[in-house]
Write an enzyme that holds these catalytic residues in place. Structure first.
Site, PDB file in Angstrom:
ATOM      1  N   HIS A  41      -8.641 -10.603 -13.713  1.00  0.00           N
ATOM      2  CA  HIS A  41      -9.788  -9.948 -14.339  1.00  0.00           C
ATOM      3  C   HIS A  41     -10.453  -9.038 -13.320  1.00  0.00           C
ATOM      4  CE1 HIS A  41     -13.546  -9.367 -16.498  1.00  0.00           C
ATOM      5  NE2 HIS A  41     -12.839  -9.672 -17.564  1.00  0.00           N
ATOM      6  N   ASP A  80      -8.047 -14.603 -22.664  1.00  0.00           N
ATOM      7  CA  ASP A  80      -6.915 -14.377 -23.575  1.00  0.00           C
ATOM      8  C   ASP A  80      -5.797 -15.392 -23.400  1.00  0.00           C
ATOM      9  OD1 ASP A  80      -7.847 -12.066 -24.923  1.00  0.00           O
ATOM     10  OD2 ASP A  80      -7.551 -10.930 -23.091  1.00  0.00           O
TER      11      ASP A  80
HETATM   12  N1  CMC Z   1      -0.146 -10.204 -13.002  1.00  0.00           N
HETATM   13  C1  CMC Z   1       0.354  -9.793 -11.804  1.00  0.00           C
HETATM   14  N2  CMC Z   1      -0.345  -9.078 -10.903  1.00  0.00           N
HETATM   15  C2  CMC Z   1      -1.616  -8.784 -11.209  1.00  0.00           C
HETATM   16  C3  CMC Z   1      -2.208  -9.190 -12.423  1.00  0.00           C
HETATM   17  C4  CMC Z   1      -1.428  -9.942 -13.324  1.00  0.00           C
HETATM   18  N3  CMC Z   1      -1.934 -10.348 -14.479  1.00  0.00           N
HETATM   19  N4  CMC Z   1      -3.491  -8.741 -12.456  1.00  0.00           N
HETATM   20  C5  CMC Z   1      -3.693  -8.084 -11.312  1.00  0.00           C
HETATM   21  N5  CMC Z   1      -2.560  -8.109 -10.557  1.00  0.00           N
HETATM   22  C6  CMC Z   1      -2.382  -7.529  -9.234  1.00  0.00           C
HETATM   23  C7  CMC Z   1      -1.988  -6.051  -9.289  1.00  0.00           C
HETATM   24  O1  CMC Z   1      -0.592  -5.899  -9.383  1.00  0.00           O
HETATM   25  C8  CMC Z   1      -2.556  -5.547  -7.995  1.00  0.00           C
HETATM   26  O2  CMC Z   1      -1.704  -5.955  -6.958  1.00  0.00           O
HETATM   27  P1  CMC Z   1      -1.579  -5.142  -5.566  1.00  0.00           P
HETATM   28  O3  CMC Z   1      -2.980  -4.969  -5.054  1.00  0.00           O
HETATM   29  O4  CMC Z   1      -0.739  -6.009  -4.720  1.00  0.00           O
HETATM   30  O5  CMC Z   1      -0.948  -3.829  -5.945  1.00  0.00           O
HETATM   31  C9  CMC Z   1      -3.860  -6.337  -7.859  1.00  0.00           C
HETATM   32  O6  CMC Z   1      -3.639  -7.558  -8.565  1.00  0.00           O
HETATM   33  C10 CMC Z   1      -5.064  -5.637  -8.444  1.00  0.00           C
HETATM   34  O7  CMC Z   1      -4.720  -5.191  -9.745  1.00  0.00           O
HETATM   35  P2  CMC Z   1      -5.596  -4.152 -10.568  1.00  0.00           P
HETATM   36  O8  CMC Z   1      -4.861  -3.794 -11.795  1.00  0.00           O
HETATM   37  O9  CMC Z   1      -6.047  -3.054  -9.656  1.00  0.00           O
HETATM   38  O10 CMC Z   1      -6.867  -5.043 -10.810  1.00  0.00           O
HETATM   39  P3  CMC Z   1      -7.873  -4.948 -11.962  1.00  0.00           P
HETATM   40  O11 CMC Z   1      -9.129  -5.492 -11.482  1.00  0.00           O
HETATM   41  O12 CMC Z   1      -7.910  -3.593 -12.555  1.00  0.00           O
HETATM   42  O13 CMC Z   1      -7.159  -5.957 -13.004  1.00  0.00           O
HETATM   43  C11 CMC Z   1      -6.624  -6.537 -15.218  1.00  0.00           C
HETATM   44  C12 CMC Z   1      -7.718  -6.402 -14.161  1.00  0.00           C
HETATM   45  C13 CMC Z   1      -7.217  -7.391 -16.352  1.00  0.00           C
HETATM   46  C14 CMC Z   1      -6.256  -5.161 -15.743  1.00  0.00           C
HETATM   47  C15 CMC Z   1      -5.378  -7.246 -14.634  1.00  0.00           C
HETATM   48  O14 CMC Z   1      -5.712  -8.474 -14.056  1.00  0.00           O
HETATM   49  C16 CMC Z   1      -4.276  -7.418 -15.650  1.00  0.00           C
HETATM   50  O15 CMC Z   1      -3.502  -6.487 -15.910  1.00  0.00           O
HETATM   51  N6  CMC Z   1      -4.182  -8.642 -16.300  1.00  0.00           N
HETATM   52  C17 CMC Z   1      -3.206  -8.854 -17.339  1.00  0.00           C
HETATM   53  C18 CMC Z   1      -3.737  -8.357 -18.672  1.00  0.00           C
HETATM   54  C19 CMC Z   1      -4.824  -9.252 -19.209  1.00  0.00           C
HETATM   55  O16 CMC Z   1      -4.715 -10.459 -19.243  1.00  0.00           O
HETATM   56  N7  CMC Z   1      -5.919  -8.618 -19.689  1.00  0.00           N
HETATM   57  C20 CMC Z   1      -7.052  -9.319 -20.281  1.00  0.00           C
HETATM   58  C21 CMC Z   1      -8.278  -9.247 -19.440  1.00  0.00           C
HETATM   59  S1  CMC Z   1      -9.565 -10.399 -19.965  1.00  0.00           S
HETATM   60  C22 CMC Z   1     -10.017  -9.902 -21.545  1.00  0.00           C
HETATM   61  C23 CMC Z   1     -10.584  -8.528 -21.634  1.00  0.00           C
HETATM   62  O17 CMC Z   1     -11.555  -8.224 -20.962  1.00  0.00           O
HETATM   63  O18 CMC Z   1     -10.036  -7.749 -22.413  1.00  0.00           O
END
Ligand code: CMC
Length: 429
Positions: A306, A363
């Site tokens: 998140h 989720d």
């Molecule tokens: N699986 C694998 N790696 C991950 C994941 C994941 N679910 N989430 C983040 N990372 C890694 C990403 O690859 C990156 O790695 P590195 O720094 O080594 O390149 C690092 O963590 C930071 O990722 P980011 O995308 O810059 O971080 P963010 O803060 O934008 O991520 C997120 C938030 C929700 C987009 C992400 O955690 C994600 O894609 N999760 C899976 C989708 C999901 O479950 N979404 C629902 C969110 S909760 C409900 C809502 O608000 O809608």
């Protein structure tokens, strides 16, 4: 004394005030930065940017805290209903008994959808995703329910808010019925908000639907957990689109589009697809964890991670308990719950997940609750959208009432060509 930060640019000092929130969060107020220094800030994905002051929802991502209008989400999930929580978010306080009854009656009164609008549903191709249908239909509401000049702005907003909360639920159920080739079921006066939705989804002339109070309670908790989450992607979309002073239907339609994405609300559907793939591949979670930590593999663990929470998502904890409760009450087992529990346990010990603060989010267990209630997979994100409506509405209202309101218009740093001359087509190589 007002706290300030000093910044030095080209040898000249500038002072910017520090804003302190009621829970002690601090932000540098850069609203005069460009005017005073000629510089802007660059913050892809708005990771460090507060876009507004808000009194609706408080989150502490380090401690895993979520409160609506000051009330912990755990208390609301245990004691409130979705309709009461919607009132709280939109009006800023819990309703009295009379207000709650009036609000519930209004929601029932506005629950029908214009018959001409109903026919729209027939013309979407079978198999169209309900989120696409819902966003189009919500946008179309303005055409069927235009602004009435004689109404005051306040009355207009009140009626639009009630219509949205009430009709989006009806339209969601309608889209499901029509996609199945089934007759539409109309809302009924004697049912509560959640019971009405379930009845509209599942009642048939041959088998009248028996509303199960366990499902009604589960749906209320599900919707309460989704009701607001401060400046997430879809809420930011509602505020941004709303800042151009479009009508509320159009702004909410934009929010639905943003929510559809698999990184946001679409994740509840993607989690079940991922858990199914694990099940079909023999039930071993390890290869999926390995894929998630492989930098060359775009795969992400759906339902994990998140932007704000760097610990357990408090909603995820409640959702997990709800999963167990509902399956126990139904005396059912779901093989996907076993996979989910195993994946969570393995992820919490996995070095990559520990390093990246990947904990289950709302989720992760949500889909298992919805499956138990009988909601089909492609409706999962629609259920999230119904739940998020009070949040979108209250955030839109707050931004409209903000005395410092501004059109949302970010800037950029241009990295393209410098000025070059137009080349006539016959001279181009
Ligand atoms: N699986 C694998 N790696 C991950 C994941 C994941 N679910 N989430 C983040 N990372 C890694 C990403 O690859 C990156 O790695 P590195 O720094 O080594 O390149 C690092 O963590 C930071 O990722 P980011 O995308 O810059 O971080 P963010 O803060 O934008 O991520 C997120 C938030 C929700 C987009 C992400 O955690 C994600 O894609 N999760 C899976 C989708 C999901 O479950 N979404 C629902 C969110 S909760 C409900 C809502 O608000 O809608």
């Amino acid at each position: 004394m007002e706290e300030k930060v000093k910044i030095r640019i080209d040898g000249k000092d500038f002072e910017m005030p520090i804003i302190i929130g009621t829970e002690g969060e601090r932000a540098i107020d850069i609203s005069r930065l460009r005017k005073e220094t000629g510089l802007i800030t660059l913050d892809p994905g708005f990771v460090n940017t507060g876009s507004c002051l808000s009194s609706i929802t408080f989150m502490d991502g380090e401690k895993g805290i979520l409160r609506y209008r000051g009330i912990p989400v755990e208390q609301l999930a245990e004691k409130s209903t979705f309709v009461e929580t919607a009132f709280l978010l939109i009006n800023g306080r819990l309703p009295t008994r009379t207000e709650l009854t009036r609000f519930s009656v209004l929601l029932n009164d506005h629950s029908l959808v214009h018959e001409d609008m109903r026919h729209f549903f027939d013309n979407f191709p079978r198999g169209a995703h309900p989120m696409g249908i819902l966003s189009s239909m919500v946008n179309a509401l303005r055409a069927f329910y235009p602004e009435i000049p004689e109404r005051s702005e306040e009355e207009e907003i009140d009626i639009t808010v009630t219509r949205l909360l009430s009709k989006v639920r009806t339209m969601a159920a309608m889209s499901y019925r029509i996609s199945r080739g089934h007759k539409v079921v109309y809302p009924r006066q004697e049912y509560t908000y959640a019971a009405n939705f379930l009845n509209m989804m599942f009642d048939t002339p041959v088998r009248p639907y028996q509303v199960d109070e366990n499902f009604v309670r589960a749906l209320n908790v599900f919707w309460i957990l989704h009701a607001d989450h401060e400046q997430n992607c879809s809420t930011a979309a509602v505020r941004l689109v709303g800042s151009a002073r479009v009508n509320l239907y159009a702004a909410i339609s934009a929010g639905i589009c943003a929510l559809w994405g698999p990184l946001h609300g679409g994740a509840n559907q993607s989690v079940i697809e991922m858990l199914n793939s694990i099940l079909e591949s023999g039930g071993n979670v390890k290869p999926f964890l390995a894929k998630a930590s492989d930098r060359n593999d775009p795969f992400r663990l759906m339902g994990f991670g998140h932007r704000v929470y760097k610990t357990f998502d408090p909603r995820g904890k409640i959702m997990k308990k709800l999963c167990h409760d509902i399956l126990n009450k139904l005396n059912q087992k779901d093989p996907l719950l076993d996979i989910a529990l195993e994946l969570e346990e393995a992820a919490l010990k996995d070095p990559y997940c520990i390093d990246h603060n990947l904990y289950p989010n709302v989720d992760f267990y949500a889909g298992i609750v919805l499956r138990a209630i009988g909601i089909p997979l492609n409706m999962f994100t629609v259920l999230f959208a119904i739940g998020r409506l009070p949040g979108w509405i209250s955030q839109w209202k707050e931004s409209m009432e903000d005395p410092n309101w501004k059109l949302h218009r970010p800037r950029q740093i241009y990295m393209g060509e410098k000025a070059i001359d137009y080349i006539p087509i016959n001279e181009r190589k």
